[in-house]
Write an enzyme that holds these catalytic residues in place. Structure first.
Site, short mmCIF file in Angstrom:
data_model
loop_
_atom_site.label_atom_id
_atom_site.label_comp_id
_atom_site.label_asym_id
_atom_site.label_seq_id
_atom_site.Cartn_x
_atom_site.Cartn_y
_atom_site.Cartn_z
N ARG A 258 -2.34 -9.34 -11.46
CA ARG A 258 -1.43 -8.44 -10.69
C ARG A 258 -0.26 -9.42 -10.55
O ARG A 258 -0.32 -10.65 -10.43
CB ARG A 258 -2.25 -8.16 -9.43
CG ARG A 258 -3.31 -7.34 -9.61
CD ARG A 258 -3.87 -6.89 -8.12
NE ARG A 258 -5.05 -5.98 -8.35
CZ ARG A 258 -6.22 -6.48 -8.34
NH1 ARG A 258 -6.47 -7.80 -8.36
NH2 ARG A 258 -7.40 -5.72 -8.53
N LYS A 282 -7.04 -9.83 -4.41
CA LYS A 282 -6.88 -8.94 -3.27
C LYS A 282 -8.29 -9.08 -2.14
O LYS A 282 -9.23 -9.69 -2.79
CB LYS A 282 -6.94 -7.51 -3.54
CG LYS A 282 -5.95 -7.28 -4.57
CD LYS A 282 -5.87 -5.62 -5.11
CE LYS A 282 -5.87 -4.50 -4.02
NZ LYS A 282 -5.97 -3.00 -4.70
N HIS A 350 2.22 -3.06 -13.64
CA HIS A 350 0.85 -2.67 -13.53
C HIS A 350 0.38 -1.83 -14.95
O HIS A 350 -1.00 -1.88 -15.35
CB HIS A 350 0.37 -1.61 -12.28
CG HIS A 350 -0.80 -1.57 -11.94
ND1 HIS A 350 -1.19 -2.92 -11.15
CD2 HIS A 350 -2.03 -1.05 -11.61
CE1 HIS A 350 -2.35 -2.85 -10.61
NE2 HIS A 350 -3.06 -1.58 -10.81
N TYR A 385 -10.49 3.87 -17.46
CA TYR A 385 -10.20 3.39 -18.80
C TYR A 385 -11.18 4.07 -19.99
O TYR A 385 -11.18 3.72 -21.14
CB TYR A 385 -10.28 2.12 -18.99
CG TYR A 385 -9.27 1.39 -17.97
CD1 TYR A 385 -7.82 1.43 -18.44
CD2 TYR A 385 -9.46 0.93 -16.78
CE1 TYR A 385 -6.89 0.99 -17.68
CE2 TYR A 385 -8.46 0.41 -16.13
CZ TYR A 385 -7.11 0.48 -16.38
OH TYR A 385 -6.13 -0.05 -15.50
#
Length: 406
Positions: A258, A282, A350, A385
């Site tokens: 990211r 994160k 992204h 995905y």
């Protein structure tokens, strides 16, 4: 008063009560490491602010946060958007405050009920929820708008909160934002309402009263267009910025990092002997990832031939302006700027993360392996995905009936 502030190339004609501050402001920026052009562009904002104050009949001492908002809106209404960035405004206001030309920064009036609640809420999000600074700012902004709407004669009557007032706020806000933005608003509002309940500010949990926003998480396919060769090819690796951008793009493409993870990467996070990279993600998550040879080569090229000597430990620094690490938003702009240089549709940061997951599946990997690469806590977050894993979907697809079979 009319004053000309110029270095021979970019003259600025200034009038108004802040005219004498424009030239010193520009010189200070150059002393701090900004280029002459960048310094002059920021000086235009101060010049425009001075002219606006003159037109409005205001003095510098009257430049409150509300007046600044009016200035911003006036520039937008006039179509002047190019250089009015948050960074420019912070530089201008910071300079004026340090010089004592305008009032100190307002942090909310003393005893302000809204600001008091927001301060506790901000601390809760940072310490208890362990959210990132950017996420916290977004959620606090939503909370501020909601709580301000509940003020009655400057009093915050939380005991009067009802499902109707919650739904009414969401309905009014939905007239201003698109579906994707509203999902973030409703999520932030639910978090605030749960916080108010657990801290006994309200006597019931109103999070369930927040309406859901129509929109389906798995309704669209991730972008599969491979623009990576064009993005990498647009980087001029004979320049400092080109070496830096090339390394950043490879980190996003090969490891699915990211933008915030790229900006947090420090020199001690690269273990050259073990061929590993420490990624700080994160919610305080820390992972060790293998360092591919091409990524390592690009990083070494940047560190040896592009990165300026600095006391900062972050890997990626600014190449112009004062010595400082790249901010998350600057990293976000790397693939966008590369797209413009390559002459292709804009590729967001992204999307490169999506591309990394799709490459795992295209190479015969599983959703679990894709989740491991993206450092998801569970495969649910990686479920999107599955739609591009055509090989795995083929066995469960029923053949289309022929005319004889109908």
């Amino acid at each position: 008063m009319v004053k000309a502030a110029t270095d021979g190339r970019y003259p600025v004609r200034v009038s108004g009560p802040l005219a004498l501050s424009v030239h010193p402001f520009r010189l200070e920026l150059m002393q701090r490491g900004f280029t002459p052009r960048s310094s002059q562009d920021h000086a235009y904002i101060l010049a425009d602010l001075s002219r606006w104050l003159e037109r409005e009949g205001l003095g510098p001492g009257q430049l409150t946060a509300e007046r600044v908002g009016e200035f911003v809106q006036a520039r937008r209404d006039a179509g002047h958007r190019r250089w009015l960035t948050d960074r420019s405004l912070r530089l201008v206001l910071g300079f004026l405050r340090d010089a004592g030309a305008i009032p100190p920064q307002e942090h909310g009036s003393v005893g302000s009920p809204v600001e008091g609640v927001l301060e506790k809420y901000r601390s809760y999000l940072l310490r208890e929820r362990r959210l990132g600074e950017r996420t916290v700012r977004g959620r606090v902004d939503v909370a501020r708008r909601f709580l301000t709407a509940q003020l009655v004669e400057d009093r915050l009557r939380l005991e009067k909160l009802s499902p109707e007032s919650v739904a009414g706020f969401v309905l009014d806000t939905s007239k201003q934002y698109a579906t994707g933005t509203m999902k973030g608003v409703t999520s932030s509002l639910r978090t605030l309402l749960r916080f108010l309940f657990v801290t006994a500010a309200v006597d019931r949990d109103l999070a369930g009263a927040v309406p859901s926003v129509a929109g389906w998480r798995l309704s669209r396919l991730p972008s599969s267009t491979d623009a990576v060769p064009f993005l990498l090819g647009s980087c001029d690796r004979t320049t400092k910025s080109g070496r830096r951008d090339f390394a950043i793009l490879l980190l996003m493409v090969r490891l699915g990092l990211r933008a915030v993870e790229v900006s947090r990467l420090c020199l001690q996070d690269v273990d050259w002997r073990a061929g590993e990279l420490v990624v700080r993600g994160k919610n305080g998550r820390v992972d060790r990832m293998p360092l591919p040879a091409d990524v390592g080569t690009a990083l070494a090229d940047w560190l040896r031939h592009g990165r300026r000597p600095s006391a900062f430990r972050e890997v990626f620094l600014r190449t112009v302006g004062p010595d400082a690490p790249m901010a998350r938003q600057s990293v976000v702009m790397v693939p966008r700027c590369a797209s413009l240089r390559a002459g292709i549709p804009v590729v967001a940061a992204h999307q490169l993360r999506h591309r990394a997951a799709c490459q795992v599946l295209a190479g015969g990997g599983t959703l679990g392996e894709a989740a491991q690469l993206l450092r998801h806590h569970g495969e649910d977050s990686t479920a999107i995905y599955a739609k591009v894993d055509m090989a795995a979907l083929a066995p469960v697809v029923r053949p289309w009936p022929t005319a004889d079979e109908r």
